[in-house]
Design a protein around this motif. Sequence first.
Motif, PDB file in Angstrom:
ATOM      1  N   GLY A   1      81.039  40.532 113.992  1.00 10.52           N
ATOM      2  CA  GLY A   1      79.872  41.390 113.939  1.00 10.52           C
ATOM      3  C   GLY A   1      79.183  41.514 115.281  1.00 10.52           C
ATOM      4  O   GLY A   1      78.159  40.882 115.521  1.00 10.52           O
ATOM      5  N   LEU A   2      79.749  42.326 116.166  1.00  5.63           N
ATOM      6  CA  LEU A   2      79.183  42.466 117.505  1.00  5.63           C
ATOM      7  C   LEU A   2      77.796  43.109 117.465  1.00  5.63           C
ATOM      8  O   LEU A   2      76.965  42.851 118.338  1.00  5.63           O
ATOM      9  N   THR A   3      77.535  43.937 116.447  1.00  2.00           N
ATOM     10  CA  THR A   3      76.208  44.552 116.368  1.00  2.00           C
ATOM     11  C   THR A   3      75.125  43.506 116.114  1.00  2.00           C
ATOM     12  O   THR A   3      73.983  43.683 116.543  1.00  2.00           O
ATOM     13  N   TYR A   4      75.469  42.417 115.424  1.00  3.62           N
ATOM     14  CA  TYR A   4      74.496  41.345 115.221  1.00  3.62           C
ATOM     15  C   TYR A   4      74.075  40.748 116.563  1.00  3.62           C
ATOM     16  O   TYR A   4      72.893  40.487 116.815  1.00  3.62           O
ATOM     17  N   ILE A   5      75.081  40.530 117.413  1.00  7.32           N
ATOM     18  CA  ILE A   5      74.810  39.930 118.721  1.00  7.32           C
ATOM     19  C   ILE A   5      74.014  40.902 119.593  1.00  7.32           C
ATOM     20  O   ILE A   5      73.077  40.503 120.298  1.00  7.32           O
ATOM     21  N   GLU A   6      74.377  42.185 119.535  1.00  6.37           N
ATOM     22  CA  GLU A   6      73.635  43.184 120.298  1.00  6.37           C
ATOM     23  C   GLU A   6      72.183  43.258 119.836  1.00  6.37           C
ATOM     24  O   GLU A   6      71.269  43.365 120.659  1.00  6.37           O
ATOM     25  N   ALA A   7      71.977  43.221 118.524  1.00  4.50           N
ATOM     26  CA  ALA A   7      70.611  43.246 117.990  1.00  4.50           C
ATOM     27  C   ALA A   7      69.819  42.049 118.504  1.00  4.50           C
ATOM     28  O   ALA A   7      68.656  42.178 118.917  1.00  4.50           O
ATOM     29  N   ALA A   8      70.453  40.877 118.482  1.00  2.00           N
ATOM     30  CA  ALA A   8      69.793  39.664 118.970  1.00  2.00           C
ATOM     31  C   ALA A   8      69.487  39.775 120.460  1.00  2.00           C
ATOM     32  O   ALA A   8      68.415  39.369 120.922  1.00  2.00           O
ATOM     33  N   ALA A   9      70.422  40.336 121.227  1.00  4.58           N
ATOM     34  CA  ALA A   9      70.224  40.489 122.673  1.00  4.58           C
ATOM     35  C   ALA A   9      69.030  41.379 122.983  1.00  4.58           C
ATOM     36  O   ALA A   9      68.398  41.240 124.042  1.00  4.58           O
ATOM     37  N   ASN A  10      68.706  42.281 122.060  1.00  4.51           N
ATOM     38  CA  ASN A  10      67.554  43.165 122.243  1.00  4.51           C
ATOM     39  C   ASN A  10      66.282  42.611 121.604  1.00  4.51           C
ATOM     40  O   ASN A  10      65.279  43.316 121.472  1.00  4.51           O
ATOM     41  N   GLY A  11      66.330  41.335 121.222  1.00  5.90           N
ATOM     42  CA  GLY A  11      65.132  40.662 120.756  1.00  5.90           C
ATOM     43  C   GLY A  11      64.736  40.965 119.325  1.00  5.90           C
ATOM     44  O   GLY A  11      63.556  40.826 118.978  1.00  5.90           O
ATOM     45  N   LEU A  12      65.696  41.352 118.483  1.00  8.20           N
ATOM     46  CA  LEU A  12      65.365  41.648 117.095  1.00  8.20           C
ATOM     47  C   LEU A  12      65.573  40.439 116.189  1.00  8.20           C
ATOM     48  O   LEU A  12      66.571  39.716 116.337  1.00  8.20           O
ATOM     49  N   PRO A  13      64.685  40.212 115.241  1.00  6.88           N
ATOM     50  CA  PRO A  13      64.992  39.275 114.160  1.00  6.88           C
ATOM     51  C   PRO A  13      66.031  39.935 113.251  1.00  6.88           C
ATOM     52  O   PRO A  13      66.106  41.168 113.171  1.00  6.88           O
ATOM     53  N   LEU A  14      66.830  39.134 112.556  1.00  5.29           N
ATOM     54  CA  LEU A  14      67.899  39.665 111.726  1.00  5.29           C
ATOM     55  C   LEU A  14      67.702  39.246 110.270  1.00  5.29           C
ATOM     56  O   LEU A  14      67.351  38.089 109.996  1.00  5.29           O
ATOM     57  N   LEU A  15      67.955  40.163 109.365  1.00  5.56           N
ATOM     58  CA  LEU A  15      67.937  39.895 107.931  1.00  5.56           C
ATOM     59  C   LEU A  15      69.253  40.417 107.371  1.00  5.56           C
ATOM     60  O   LEU A  15      69.450  41.627 107.253  1.00  5.56           O
ATOM     61  N   CYS A  16      70.173  39.509 107.044  1.00  4.60           N
ATOM     62  CA  CYS A  16      71.536  39.900 106.690  1.00  4.60           C
ATOM     63  C   CYS A  16      72.029  39.176 105.441  1.00  4.60           C
ATOM     64  O   CYS A  16      71.624  38.033 105.188  1.00  4.60           O
ATOM     65  N   ARG A  17      72.918  39.866 104.723  1.00  6.46           N
ATOM     66  CA  ARG A  17      73.533  39.216 103.571  1.00  6.46           C
ATOM     67  C   ARG A  17      74.311  38.004 104.048  1.00  6.46           C
ATOM     68  O   ARG A  17      74.997  38.042 105.060  1.00  6.46           O
TER      69      ARG A  17
END
Length: 386
Positions: free
Chosen positions: A298-314
């Motif tokens: 899930g590269l988009t998860y890492i990209e989201a994190a790199a942009n400072g986003l909290p994540l809410l995922c199944r």
Amino acid sequence: MKILITTDLYTVKTNGVVTSLKNLREELLSKGHEVRVLTFSEGLKSHKDNEEDVYYIKSVPIGFIYPNVRMPISYRNSLVRELIEWKPDIIHSQCEFFSYQFAKRIAKLTGAPLIHTYHTMYEDYVGYVVPYERFGKYVVRKFSRMRLKKADRVIAPTTKVEKTLRSYGLKNEINVVPSGVSLKQHDYKMTPEERAEKRRALGVPEDHHVVLNLGRLGTEKNLDELVEYFASVLKLHNKLTFLIVGDGPAKKNLEELVTNLGVRDHVIFTGMVPPTEVQMYYQLADVFVSASTSETQGLTYIEAAANGLPLLCRKDECLCDIIVDGENGYQYTTVEEFQKELNNIIADSDWRESAAKRSKEIAETFDKSHFGDTMETIYEAAKAEE
């Protein structure tokens, strides 16, 4: 070292496999290695890009199986002979299908170790080509085991993939190596004014928090669940906008679902966006969400994190190194958990600020430089064993 990378896909811009191998190629070149790529042309003519050292074998499209997939017309080609005469030290295959045949043949004729990265959880994609899911999954397991048994080493992006391959009966040595992400692009930060203007241009109300999903809109991504869960949260907190960035075969059904649920005014479909601009879309959001369990990493998860986003995922095994529960996000298993955690994230701006810092710290561990270092070590070990 002379390193040959083989792949079915290379020119597709929005594909995790292509992103991973291009990052790998860039890192290997920076370390002084010779790197050549064997892939398929977009037409009936083979050709070579001398500047990039990319060998394109003539092929025909078979997009009815999966978008952008192509099949070679012949496995005998003067460009293949040139690669054999080049005598690579390592062959690193990235796809299990057509280009894998070239990788095996060149490895056999040159004696180079064959390393293969298993990027895709095919069990989640069998519905595209096989109407009977149980039979399709049986075929995937048997095919994967038989296909990879000749590889000297197999690379798994996560322990989830390693466990899956072991469950198929694969006996090869498996190294778990997360695919690297080029974080330089995500160093760019929009100003508050740029962010506000971009949100206005998309039609996001000023007082709304933005929930984001970015990626291919395929049925295996389980986006219908996200839309339904988002609709349920709106009943409790209606100042929300769901930004869905990307395109794919599930888009039409998702648009119909949004309309049927009566939340059309709260959901924005942007369509495909240029890969060079994805960082801006991440930064428009307040939280990244995903319901997919089909990811190998899930590269988009890492990209989201790199942009400072909290994540809410199944909840999924591939997230164990990306989401630290309560620090930079949460994993959910039920709609009630989704509702609770999304409300908590939105309500607590101090936590979001802390989570942003933690997400960036975690993303740094996936930088492509670490990826290149690890793969170089594996190549050297495989070469020494020959």
